[in-house]
Structure formats: structure tokens, C-alpha cells
Design a protein around this motif. Structure first.
Motif, PDB file in Angstrom:
ATOM      1  N   MET A   1       0.836  -1.181   0.000  1.00 43.17           N
ATOM      2  CA  MET A   1       0.000   0.000   0.000  1.00 43.17           C
ATOM      3  C   MET A   1       0.883   1.247   0.000  1.00 43.17           C
ATOM      4  O   MET A   1       1.807   1.365   0.792  1.00 43.17           O
ATOM      5  N   THR A   2       0.598   2.185  -0.869  1.00 38.04           N
ATOM      6  CA  THR A   2       1.385   3.403  -0.992  1.00 38.04           C
ATOM      7  C   THR A   2       1.013   4.384   0.108  1.00 38.04           C
ATOM      8  O   THR A   2      -0.168   4.598   0.387  1.00 38.04           O
ATOM      9  N   ALA A   3       2.024   4.961   0.736  1.00 38.65           N
ATOM     10  CA  ALA A   3       1.789   5.942   1.794  1.00 38.65           C
ATOM     11  C   ALA A   3       1.224   7.218   1.193  1.00 38.65           C
ATOM     12  O   ALA A   3       1.620   7.643   0.104  1.00 38.65           O
ATOM     13  N   LEU A   4       0.297   7.828   1.891  1.00 37.05           N
ATOM     14  CA  LEU A   4      -0.293   9.089   1.480  1.00 37.05           C
ATOM     15  C   LEU A   4       0.628  10.201   1.946  1.00 37.05           C
ATOM     16  O   LEU A   4       0.973  10.281   3.124  1.00 37.05           O
ATOM     17  N   VAL A   5       1.068  11.049   1.004  1.00 33.69           N
ATOM     18  CA  VAL A   5       1.955  12.158   1.327  1.00 33.69           C
ATOM     19  C   VAL A   5       1.313  13.438   0.811  1.00 33.69           C
ATOM     20  O   VAL A   5       0.913  13.521  -0.350  1.00 33.69           O
ATOM     21  N   LEU A   6       1.186  14.437   1.685  1.00 35.67           N
ATOM     22  CA  LEU A   6       0.593  15.714   1.322  1.00 35.67           C
ATOM     23  C   LEU A   6       1.688  16.741   1.085  1.00 35.67           C
ATOM     24  O   LEU A   6       2.712  16.733   1.767  1.00 35.67           O
ATOM     25  N   THR A   7       1.460  17.618   0.139  1.00 35.40           N
ATOM     26  CA  THR A   7       2.408  18.692  -0.150  1.00 35.40           C
ATOM     27  C   THR A   7       1.885  19.991   0.448  1.00 35.40           C
ATOM     28  O   THR A   7       0.734  20.078   0.882  1.00 35.40           O
ATOM     29  N   ARG A   8       2.761  20.985   0.459  1.00 34.24           N
ATOM     30  CA  ARG A   8       2.395  22.311   0.969  1.00 34.24           C
ATOM     31  C   ARG A   8       2.717  23.339  -0.095  1.00 34.24           C
ATOM     32  O   ARG A   8       3.659  23.182  -0.866  1.00 34.24           O
ATOM     33  N   ASP A   9       1.920  24.395  -0.122  1.00 33.79           N
ATOM     34  CA  ASP A   9       2.156  25.451  -1.101  1.00 33.79           C
ATOM     35  C   ASP A   9       3.220  26.419  -0.585  1.00 33.79           C
ATOM     36  O   ASP A   9       3.784  26.221   0.496  1.00 33.79           O
ATOM     37  N   ALA A  10       3.489  27.471  -1.347  1.00 39.33           N
ATOM     38  CA  ALA A  10       4.548  28.416  -0.999  1.00 39.33           C
ATOM     39  C   ALA A  10       4.320  29.096   0.351  1.00 39.33           C
ATOM     40  O   ALA A  10       5.278  29.480   1.025  1.00 39.33           O
ATOM     41  N   SER A  11       3.060  29.230   0.771  1.00 36.77           N
ATOM     42  CA  SER A  11       2.776  29.869   2.054  1.00 36.77           C
ATOM     43  C   SER A  11       2.718  28.863   3.212  1.00 36.77           C
ATOM     44  O   SER A  11       2.426  29.235   4.343  1.00 36.77           O
ATOM     45  N   GLY A  12       2.973  27.574   2.914  1.00 27.38           N
ATOM     46  CA  GLY A  12       2.997  26.558   3.953  1.00 27.38           C
ATOM     47  C   GLY A  12       1.666  25.858   4.187  1.00 27.38           C
ATOM     48  O   GLY A  12       1.571  24.999   5.051  1.00 27.38           O
ATOM     49  N   GLU A  13       0.646  26.215   3.415  1.00 28.78           N
ATOM     50  CA  GLU A  13      -0.668  25.579   3.562  1.00 28.78           C
ATOM     51  C   GLU A  13      -0.661  24.199   2.911  1.00 28.78           C
ATOM     52  O   GLU A  13      -0.056  23.999   1.852  1.00 28.78           O
ATOM     53  N   PHE A  14      -1.345  23.240   3.533  1.00 28.22           N
ATOM     54  CA  PHE A  14      -1.446  21.903   2.952  1.00 28.22           C
ATOM     55  C   PHE A  14      -2.297  21.950   1.686  1.00 28.22           C
ATOM     56  O   PHE A  14      -3.290  22.674   1.631  1.00 28.22           O
ATOM     57  N   VAL A  15      -1.883  21.173   0.703  1.00 26.62           N
ATOM     58  CA  VAL A  15      -2.609  21.074  -0.562  1.00 26.62           C
ATOM     59  C   VAL A  15      -3.285  19.711  -0.610  1.00 26.62           C
ATOM     60  O   VAL A  15      -2.615  18.679  -0.545  1.00 26.62           O
ATOM     61  N   LEU A  16      -4.606  19.719  -0.685  1.00 23.51           N
ATOM     62  CA  LEU A  16      -5.382  18.482  -0.757  1.00 23.51           C
ATOM     63  C   LEU A  16      -6.120  18.469  -2.087  1.00 23.51           C
ATOM     64  O   LEU A  16      -7.155  19.123  -2.227  1.00 23.51           O
ATOM     65  N   PRO A  17      -5.602  17.753  -3.086  1.00 24.11           N
ATOM     66  CA  PRO A  17      -6.293  17.689  -4.374  1.00 24.11           C
ATOM     67  C   PRO A  17      -7.708  17.142  -4.196  1.00 24.11           C
ATOM     68  O   PRO A  17      -7.949  16.259  -3.359  1.00 24.11           O
ATOM     69  N   ALA A  18      -8.652  17.683  -4.952  1.00 22.45           N
ATOM     70  CA  ALA A  18     -10.064  17.288  -4.831  1.00 22.45           C
ATOM     71  C   ALA A  18     -10.233  15.781  -4.985  1.00 22.45           C
ATOM     72  O   ALA A  18     -11.013  15.164  -4.257  1.00 22.45           O
ATOM     73  N   GLU A  19      -9.512  15.161  -5.902  1.00 22.12           N
ATOM     74  CA  GLU A  19      -9.645  13.724  -6.129  1.00 22.12           C
ATOM     75  C   GLU A  19      -9.230  12.932  -4.892  1.00 22.12           C
ATOM     76  O   GLU A  19      -9.880  11.970  -4.502  1.00 22.12           O
TER      77      GLU A  19
END
Length: 94
Positions: A1-19
Motif C-alpha cells: 500500500m502506498t503511503a499518502l503524502v501531502l504537499t504544501r504550497d509556498a505559504s505553507g498551507e497543505f494542498v489536498l487535491p479534490a480527487e
């Protein structure tokens, strides 16, 4: 199972793609996007303190459904939980 990894934008906010987020609720992305446009999706980010320093708890709620994730400093989701919250006002045993 692939680990879920979240990215952050330039201001440090988490990015959660709609999908990705819609999948946590068991919905197609279009359903989630429609609910977001109607202002029916709320989110919160909490920063860990003490022994949880460097971690974050993300909470996304829509109606009586809530998804929570614990995110490590590197963006890796180390735990997540989805629940349907009982509606208040319903008598037990009905």
C-alpha cells in the motif's frame, strides 16, 4: 500500500487535491467540488504541541461526515480516520 503524502504550497498551507480528498469520503471529485462551491465543506489544521511537535491534525467536515489525518513534518500521513457522526435530536431506538 502506498503511503499518502501531502504537499504544501509556498505559504505553507497543505494542498489536498479534490480527487484525493473526495476519495476519503467515498465520493467522486465532482460531488466534493459541488459541496465546496455551496460552502458545505469546512476544514481545520491543528499544530501539534509537546510530544506532538512537528505534527499536524487535519480535519475536513461535510455535513455529518468527518475525515481526520495526522500529518508528519515531512508530509506523510501517519494515521487517518473517517467517521459518520450521529445527528443530534434523533431519539435512541427509533
Amino acid at each position: 500500500m502506498t503511503a499518502l503524502v501531502l504537499t504544501r504550497d509556498a505559504s505553507g498551507e497543505f494542498v489536498l487535491p479534490a480527487e484525493l480528498l473526495a476519495a476519503q469520503f467515498g465520493w467522486p471529485a465532482e460531488t466534493l467540488q459541488g459541496l465546496m462551491r455551496r460552502g458545505l465543506v469546512a476544514s481545520r489544521v491543528e499544530r501539534g504541541e509537546g510530544e506532538d511537535e512537528g505534527r499536524f491534525r487535519l480535519t475536513v467536515r461535510c455535513g455529518n461526515r468527518r475525515w481526520q489525518a495526522v500529518v508528519e513534518a515531512d508530509g506523510r500521513v501517519s494515521g487517518q480516520h473517517f467517521e459518520v457522526i450521529p445527528t443530534k435530536g434523533r431519539a435512541a431506538g427509533r
